[in-house]
Design a protein around this motif. Structure first.
Motif, PDB file in Angstrom:
ATOM      1  N   TYR A 133      -3.203  -7.109 -15.009  1.00  0.00           N
ATOM      2  CA  TYR A 133      -2.115  -6.166 -14.120  1.00  0.00           C
ATOM      3  C   TYR A 133      -1.079  -6.998 -13.233  1.00  0.00           C
ATOM      4  O   TYR A 133       0.016  -6.608 -13.603  1.00  0.00           O
ATOM      5  N   THR A 144      -7.619  -7.078 -13.084  1.00  0.00           N
ATOM      6  CA  THR A 144      -6.695  -6.873 -12.489  1.00  0.00           C
ATOM      7  C   THR A 144      -5.643  -8.199 -12.624  1.00  0.00           C
ATOM      8  O   THR A 144      -4.218  -8.039 -12.235  1.00  0.00           O
ATOM      9  N   ALA A 156      -6.534  -0.246  -2.713  1.00  0.00           N
ATOM     10  CA  ALA A 156      -5.073  -1.166  -3.008  1.00  0.00           C
ATOM     11  C   ALA A 156      -4.885  -1.916  -1.807  1.00  0.00           C
ATOM     12  O   ALA A 156      -4.306  -3.090  -2.156  1.00  0.00           O
ATOM     13  N   THR A 200       0.794  -1.323   0.070  1.00  0.00           N
ATOM     14  CA  THR A 200      -0.096   0.006   0.068  1.00  0.00           C
ATOM     15  C   THR A 200       0.790   1.204  -0.175  1.00  0.00           C
ATOM     16  O   THR A 200       0.647   2.195  -0.947  1.00  0.00           O
ATOM     17  N   VAL A 223      -0.161  -1.884  -8.484  1.00  0.00           N
ATOM     18  CA  VAL A 223      -1.313  -1.555  -7.792  1.00  0.00           C
ATOM     19  C   VAL A 223      -1.535  -0.096  -7.741  1.00  0.00           C
ATOM     20  O   VAL A 223      -2.437   0.633  -7.978  1.00  0.00           O
ATOM     21  N   ALA A 250       2.317   1.787  -3.454  1.00  0.00           N
ATOM     22  CA  ALA A 250       1.197   2.163  -4.365  1.00  0.00           C
ATOM     23  C   ALA A 250       0.787   3.782  -4.258  1.00  0.00           C
ATOM     24  O   ALA A 250       0.539   4.335  -4.984  1.00  0.00           O
ATOM     25  N   GLU A 267      -6.889  -4.967  -2.752  1.00  0.00           N
ATOM     26  CA  GLU A 267      -6.241  -5.725  -4.208  1.00  0.00           C
ATOM     27  C   GLU A 267      -5.761  -7.307  -3.900  1.00  0.00           C
ATOM     28  O   GLU A 267      -5.215  -7.592  -2.983  1.00  0.00           O
ATOM     29  N   ILE A 327      -3.155  -9.013  -8.518  1.00  0.00           N
ATOM     30  CA  ILE A 327      -1.963  -8.341  -8.773  1.00  0.00           C
ATOM     31  C   ILE A 327      -0.747  -9.152  -7.651  1.00  0.00           C
ATOM     32  O   ILE A 327       0.352  -9.401  -8.078  1.00  0.00           O
TER      33      ILE A 327
END
Length: 305
Positions: free
Chosen positions: A134, A131, A226, A89, A165, A92, A229, A232
């Protein structure tokens, strides 16, 4: 003829009365279904988490530094998963916050209408990419580039996952921030221009402070996305629970662990099986706190014009 008109008028009133009386009930039912669905999800999550905490002490769970629930000598300290989630996080946020805010300032203050009409939809296309795409992008494109620059980087690492992310949440931050800045009255801009301010000074010293609540709310909501998520980080970050904050090492996040357990062969009702509910409970608490914080900031610093 008059009787026909009267009958048609009465029929129209009855139809209108019927719609006015039925539609609120239909809409109430739809709203109730949404609320009951949320309540049901929270209830199941809490019930299964309670079953887990009957087998594993809650204090051990939230303070332990070893996470090996599937080993022969299991440990249930969730801090390594929380650490991995926070590392992703933070990376990101470093990527998404300046890029998202910068693109929002450009779209709101600099871009002509024709350019804005093209760039904003193109930017928001990023939000529609699955995602898992990604995740493969992070693993097969971003990671090799990082390894060329930093040879000690592992194949599965927090840095590439965090960067991607961050790219994924840029559209959310940019779109919400741009909407907040577009809501600032032009009279404030014109007054600043009349005093001799440059466009950059107007953007940074007038528009951004005036739209501060919306911008901060977009930051918090983007970071909440994030934190939650899954694909990813599952593909690119690895599956090694660790307290290390080295972004070049493999880490495991809360969501990645849930995926790994839900697709495994753990026994139903066992402590190992129930760990995914307890981890989901921690994830729920984190995202709930962040969303409450976003709502508080939005109300606290909201400017009404």
């Amino acid at each position: 003829m008059e009787n026909t008109r009267e009958n048609s008028s009465i029929t129209g009133r009855r139809s209108l009365f019927s719609s006015d009386s039925i539609m609120p009930k239909v809409l109430l039912l739809i709203a109730a279904i949404s609320i009951l669905t949320t309540v049901g999800i929270v209830f199941v999550l809490l019930e299964e988490s309670f079953q887990f905490f009957r087998q594993v002490p809650f204090l051990e769970f939230i303070t332990g530094t070893k996470w090996t629930p599937l080993f022969s000598d299991p440990h249930y300290g969730v801090l390594p998963l929380v650490t991995g989630t926070m590392v992703i996080t933070v990376i990101a946020s470093i990527v998404a916050l300046p890029l998202g805010l910068g693109s929002a300032i450009y779209l709101s203050e600099y871009a002509p209408d024709r350019v804005r009409a093209i760039l904003k939809p193109v930017l928001e296309i990023l939000a529609g990419i699955p995602t898992i795409v990604y995740g493969f992008f992070a693993l097969t494109f971003v990671t090799p580039i990082i390894q060329q620059l930093l040879p000690q980087t592992k194949v599965f690492n927090a840095l590439s996952a965090g960067i991607v992310v961050g790219i994924m949440i840029i559209p959310m931050i940019s779109s919400l921030s741009e909407d907040a800045m577009s809501a600032v009255p032009n009279s404030l801009r014109n007054a600043a221009y009349a005093l001799g301010a440059t466009r950059l000074e107007v953007a940074l010293q007038i528009v951004v402070p005036a739209a501060f609540s919306g911008i901060v709310a977009s930051f918090v909501l983007g970071l909440s996305r994030a934190v939650g998520e899954t694909m990813i980080v599952t593909l690119a970050a690895g599956a090694l629970p660790s307290m290390s904050i080295n972004p070049l090492q493999s880490v495991q996040t809360l969501t990645a662990y849930i995926v790994s357990v839900s697709s495994g062969d753990t026994t139903f009702g066992s402590a190992q099986y129930l760990t995914m509910y307890s981890v989901g409970f921690i994830l729920f608490v984190i995202t709930l706190i962040m969303n409450i914080l976003a709502g508080y900031i939005s109300r606290k610093f909201r400017e009404e014009y």
